[in-house]
Design an enzyme around this catalytic site. Structure first.
Site, mmCIF file in Angstrom:
data_model
loop_
_atom_site.group_PDB
_atom_site.id
_atom_site.type_symbol
_atom_site.label_atom_id
_atom_site.label_comp_id
_atom_site.label_asym_id
_atom_site.label_seq_id
_atom_site.Cartn_x
_atom_site.Cartn_y
_atom_site.Cartn_z
ATOM 1 C CG ASP A 86 20.079 7.689 -40.467
ATOM 2 O OD1 ASP A 86 21.119 7.081 -40.758
ATOM 3 O OD2 ASP A 86 19.847 8.121 -39.324
ATOM 4 C CG ASP A 88 22.678 3.397 -36.467
ATOM 5 O OD1 ASP A 88 22.027 2.342 -36.569
ATOM 6 O OD2 ASP A 88 23.917 3.443 -36.526
#
Length: 296
Positions: A86, A88
């Site tokens: 991922d 963010d």
């Protein structure tokens, strides 16, 4: 019989002292061999068999060793051939859509929706459409401000580049947007990056996201697709993220890791980095500090 590894990783600010390692050994209740991965920072305790209760043992170790991350796993196939990460609040310390909305004056509304989505209270795709709709009619000029000073996660670049050097394929897969992954992916050394795309007309956000939306199930599908491409099983995949949107891929991977995760992630992920930086992921895989790639 397969041996098991209990990995202890202290934060950079906290040394892993010999007495702490001995305390951990006593809690194991099994003969263990100490292998230092980074003197005073990270070590493996190799034990001859699986602990009776891994969850209970991890809780005891977390209680006994302050600010120390713990991984308990078989001491084989630890070095993964695939990393799906991922972006963010994982590879960067920013929620880019929230920050963009803040610049445009919609920060409070968007932040609340994001927080509920990351806690698993809202469907990610629906919440994404709702957040982006609030930005309808805004100039794309604000996007450049988001990119001016991205706060990269400590150790992220070292981790990605070290894994690639040792033969892994690394993919950045984000529910965020390509205007950020196009910068973050190459900077950190990822082999590829995937994310959502804003619909833009005449340098203006239309308030729409171009389909298909990269959401929770898309991340797991990406992991499976890349496993097929690399001709490996999911056992040799590592997935890492912080929010509910990452849970499907985290739970499907051989090494699924919550990175300073939301409570639901810490509860459901098999592995968690609660205290340390991203290089903890390398120690969990048995890398020694002298194998790390140096970055400027």
């Amino acid at each position: 019989m397969t041996s098991w590894a209990v990995t202890l990783v202290a934060t950079k600010e906290n040394q892993l002292a010999n007495d702490q390692v001995k305390k951990a050994q006593s809690l194991l209740g099994l003969d263990s061999q100490i292998i230092w991965l980074d003197e005073g920072r990270a070590c493996d305790l190799i034990i001859p068999c699986e602990p009776v209760s891994k969850d209970e043992l991890e809780e005891k170790l977390l209680t006994a060793l302050a600010n120390t991350d713990i991984a308990i796993q078989k001491n084989e196939n630890r070095r993964k051939k695939l990393l799906v990460a991922d972006m963010d609040s994982t590879m960067i310390q920013l929620e880019t859509l929230d920050y963009l909305a803040e610049i445009l004056g919609f920060g409070e509304e968007v932040n609340e929706i994001t927080a509920r989505s990351m806690r698993g209270e809202l469907d990610f795709a629906d919440s994404l459409r709702t957040r982006v709709a609030l930005l309808k009619g805004q100039s794309t000029d604000a996007m450049s401000k988001v990119l001016e000073d991205i706060p990269y996660t400590d150790g992220a670049e070292v981790t990605v580049k070290t894994m690639i050097k040792h033969g892994a394929y690394c993919a950045l897969v984000s529910g965020g947007f390509t205007f950020t992954t196009d910068i973050v992916g190459p900077k950190l050394g990822f082999n590829e990056a995937r994310a959502n795309v804003f619909e833009i007309e005449d340098n203006t956000l239309t308030g729409n996201v171009i389909d298909p939306i990269l959401a929770r199930d898309s991340k797991q599908h990406t992991m499976e697709e890349l496993c097929d491409k690399l001709d490996i099983t999911s056992e040799l995949a590592c997935c890492i993220g912080d929010g509910a949107n990452d849970l499907d891929m985290i739970q499907a991977a051989g090494m699924g890791v919550g990175f300073h995760g939301k409570p639901i992630v810490q509860e459901k992920a098999a592995f968690n980095i609660r205290f340390g930086d991203m290089t903890t992921l390398l120690y969990f895989q048995g890398y020694h500090k002298n194998e790390f790639v140096s970055v400027v």
